[in-house]
Write an enzyme that holds these catalytic residues in place. Sequence first.
Site, mmCIF file in Angstrom:
data_model
loop_
_atom_site.group_PDB
_atom_site.id
_atom_site.type_symbol
_atom_site.label_atom_id
_atom_site.label_comp_id
_atom_site.label_asym_id
_atom_site.label_seq_id
_atom_site.Cartn_x
_atom_site.Cartn_y
_atom_site.Cartn_z
ATOM 1 N N SER A 1 -0.740 46.656 55.745
ATOM 2 C CA SER A 1 -0.855 46.607 57.299
ATOM 3 C C SER A 1 -2.351 46.754 57.923
ATOM 4 O O SER A 1 -2.975 47.521 56.937
ATOM 5 C CB SER A 1 0.361 46.851 58.092
ATOM 6 O OG SER A 1 0.446 48.490 57.805
ATOM 7 N N TYR A 2 -2.639 46.694 59.089
ATOM 8 C CA TYR A 2 -4.020 47.205 59.640
ATOM 9 C C TYR A 2 -4.039 48.566 59.336
ATOM 10 O O TYR A 2 -3.356 49.511 59.660
ATOM 11 C CB TYR A 2 -3.713 47.095 61.032
ATOM 12 C CG TYR A 2 -4.979 47.321 61.881
ATOM 13 C CD1 TYR A 2 -5.991 46.081 61.864
ATOM 14 C CD2 TYR A 2 -5.349 48.336 62.357
ATOM 15 C CE1 TYR A 2 -7.211 46.355 62.306
ATOM 16 C CE2 TYR A 2 -6.534 48.541 63.196
ATOM 17 C CZ TYR A 2 -7.598 47.423 63.005
ATOM 18 O OH TYR A 2 -8.699 47.428 63.601
ATOM 19 N N PRO A 3 -5.180 48.823 58.742
ATOM 20 C CA PRO A 3 -5.670 50.273 58.184
ATOM 21 C C PRO A 3 -6.095 51.139 58.784
ATOM 22 O O PRO A 3 -6.442 52.220 58.725
ATOM 23 C CB PRO A 3 -6.362 49.797 56.958
ATOM 24 C CG PRO A 3 -7.278 48.568 57.440
ATOM 25 C CD PRO A 3 -6.320 47.884 58.183
#
Length: 856
Positions: free
Chosen positions: A335-337
């Site tokens: 997922s978005y880091p």
Amino acid sequence: MRTVLMVAEKPSLAQSIAKILSKGSCSSRKGLNGACSVHDYTGSFQGQQVRFKMTSVCGHILSLDFIGKYNNWDKVDPAELFSQAPTEKREANPKLNMVKFLQVEAKGCDYVVLWLDCDKEGENICFEVLDAIEPVMNKPYGREQTVYRAKFSSITDTDIWKAMNQLGEPNRNEALAVDARQELDLRIGCAFTRFQTKYFQGKYGNLDSSLISFGPCQTPTLGFCVERHDKIQSFKPETYWVIQAKVFKGRDSPLTLDWDRVRVFDREVGQMFVNLAKTSRDARVESVSKKEKAKQRPQALNTVEMLRVASSSLGMGPQHTMQIAERLYTQGYISYPRTETTHYPEAFDLKGTLHQQANNPMWAQEVKALLAAGLNRPRKGSDAGDHPPITPMRAASEAELGSDGWRLYEYITRHFIATVSEDCKYLQTTIDFTIGTEGFSCSGKTLISPGYTAVMPWQGIPLEEALPACERGDVFTVDEIKLLEKQTSAPDYLTEAELITLMEKHGIGTDASIPVHINNICQRNYVTVENGRKLKPTNLGIVLVHGYYKTDAELVLPTIRSAVEKQLTLIAVGKADYRQVLQHTLDIFKRKFHYFVDSIGSMDELMEVSFSPLADSGKPLSRCGKCHRFMKYIQAKPSRLHCSHCDETYSVPQNGVIKLYKELRCPLDDFELVLWTSGSRGKSYPLCPYCSSNPPFRDMKKGVGCNECTHPSCQHSLVSLGIGQCVECEGGVLVLDPTSAPKWRMACNRCNVLVHFFEHAHRVQVAAESCDACEASLVAVDFNKTRTPLPAGDTQHTGCVFCDPLFQDLVELKHAAMRHPSHRGGARRGRGRGRGRRGNPKKPKDKMAALAAYFV
DNA sequence: GCAAGGTC
């Protein structure tokens, strides 16, 4: 039907939000800049049926800089940067064409809903967006509200819908706080950076840093590293004494006990306690306690924690880690880091995410056990309202991710599994003894259930030998009692992980910028990364920080950031006036700047100890055209030539080396020419040190060599040695490299194109005539008698390298090896090999036509 | 050539 434009902070969010609000029914297309997408759907808005267009920006649209003429370091006194120098906002990334893109999409829209991140930066971007689109939007009907702000705290159905149903207005004060921060950072950072760079670079020859930067985040970051260095330096080991006691029962092997007093700093006192203990040969068990303890499973993963673990356990630096994480994200593995949140949203599909991992042999067993037994509820974390925690998004194997990609993915996945696992449970047993009058104890841990440590084995309870079974009143035999002399040891250099923790604690930087600041202090040569990712300050870093301490410690203390932030918060909450705060803070720093300039001597005293003056640096290389004495070549960054007699410094192009060029001189200024070369497979060209720093012709840029010089008759100039237009780049000219014999070649004076030709010629010259077909200059070649490629053993031929049939097979296109592959055109290396002129000749234009550009 | 903050 009216149209509502909606704008998020980044493309990924626009997509997620559109999906939620359109219930999956939106249709998507790419915007004109290729980076942003537009998601269209219809729905109801303020009681009417409307068309929605959901899109995004890519972070800030604009960034602040000084107007052009204030960017000239030689002409502007850095003190002017505090007030006189006007600033302007320019597009942060001109390639994205963000203003144009927004205007195209906003044209004809009636309403706008701003979905930017709910922090001060996001609020600021709201107004950047409004400034761009309001002129092209439809005019409001009457006094109707047309600008709305959505406030959301997480990207979940409930939150997004709640935000949509409670739209507010953008907050001007929060945006102004960011405007103030931008202006302060710019003015303060640039003024100090320019001043100290120029001051020290003009004095010392071996600083080995092309820029001596200062900034409200990077300088305190460096400060932390130097603070630890100072502790190590000033550390004086202290001697202390401990009693070591060994006891045993029956035939068991002896047990080593810890002394209740831990240690004493006086040998005689220690000896006294030994004597008191030695009065008894028995060790009596006073108590046995058994406590069940738990090691907590981790909270959901956010960026900063990921960076810490990547540095300390995977040995990957923050900058590198973020690059890898971005890649894993864009490829759909995680997922978005970039997130501060450590709490899973209520609707997060923990089970589904776990299920995806059920077939990876690395953790299949633990995952299947969890799925069968039921997931444990994750610990409560904090929701910063940005993005969900970092989790794996689909199964992957080592082969498809590559080494570092896999190691990071593996950690993220293990961390995720751990968050839904049980805590690790163990039994702690402590046995208290008395020997004579002294108390001792020993304790040990035994595992009850590994819980999450099954997937994070590095956090597991180490296996220990079990303690003997015993109870209060038991008596052990004393095997040995002795006084041990030990020494306190110095702390070690700060690890990157510790530095990240310190920065987070003091509010230095953000999750996205912490890696940048750490990278900065490495690149500026203030610290080096040692084994175990420990940060060791260099002499330069140490001198800078000590210098700030001596003159104005606030410049390097972490409070420099928080004090300013406090002022900015006043603007954000509307308790202080933007102009006043800005003016007031600038005044303070302007005074600090003048004080720093006045007391630069005290930092200079420290510099003198570590660095040598320009006049003593470098090796004599070429003669100065003014005094005809040798100038010294200083190779350390930034490399340059220094004439100590005239006290002048001449910069030379970086990323290469120079040597003397046959003692030839520039006809304009009598300086001896040098030959610049970028390495064995790179290009080389002659250069006049004086002309390069002080271009003799109006149309010549600074920092160029003779291959761009428009002198009409000098034998080294572009005019004499230029052959034809570059085959790849715009505006470049292929220039004969007169030093390339016997492997003759010409090189583009702009990009890294190299053309090899006439391997066995002993002379190659550019002729005065040009080609009838392509108008490139003809080349006169004199081949070696024994190895001439010409028919009938001819050795001489004059022709066009692009068109002459005799020459065609002797020409090969290559690319110069660059020291830095990021250099223009470097990425294309390899593709051009052998492409030559044969396949698809781009017609070189008249040499003089190409040169005309240079003559204005 | 400079800062720090967004993000691609």
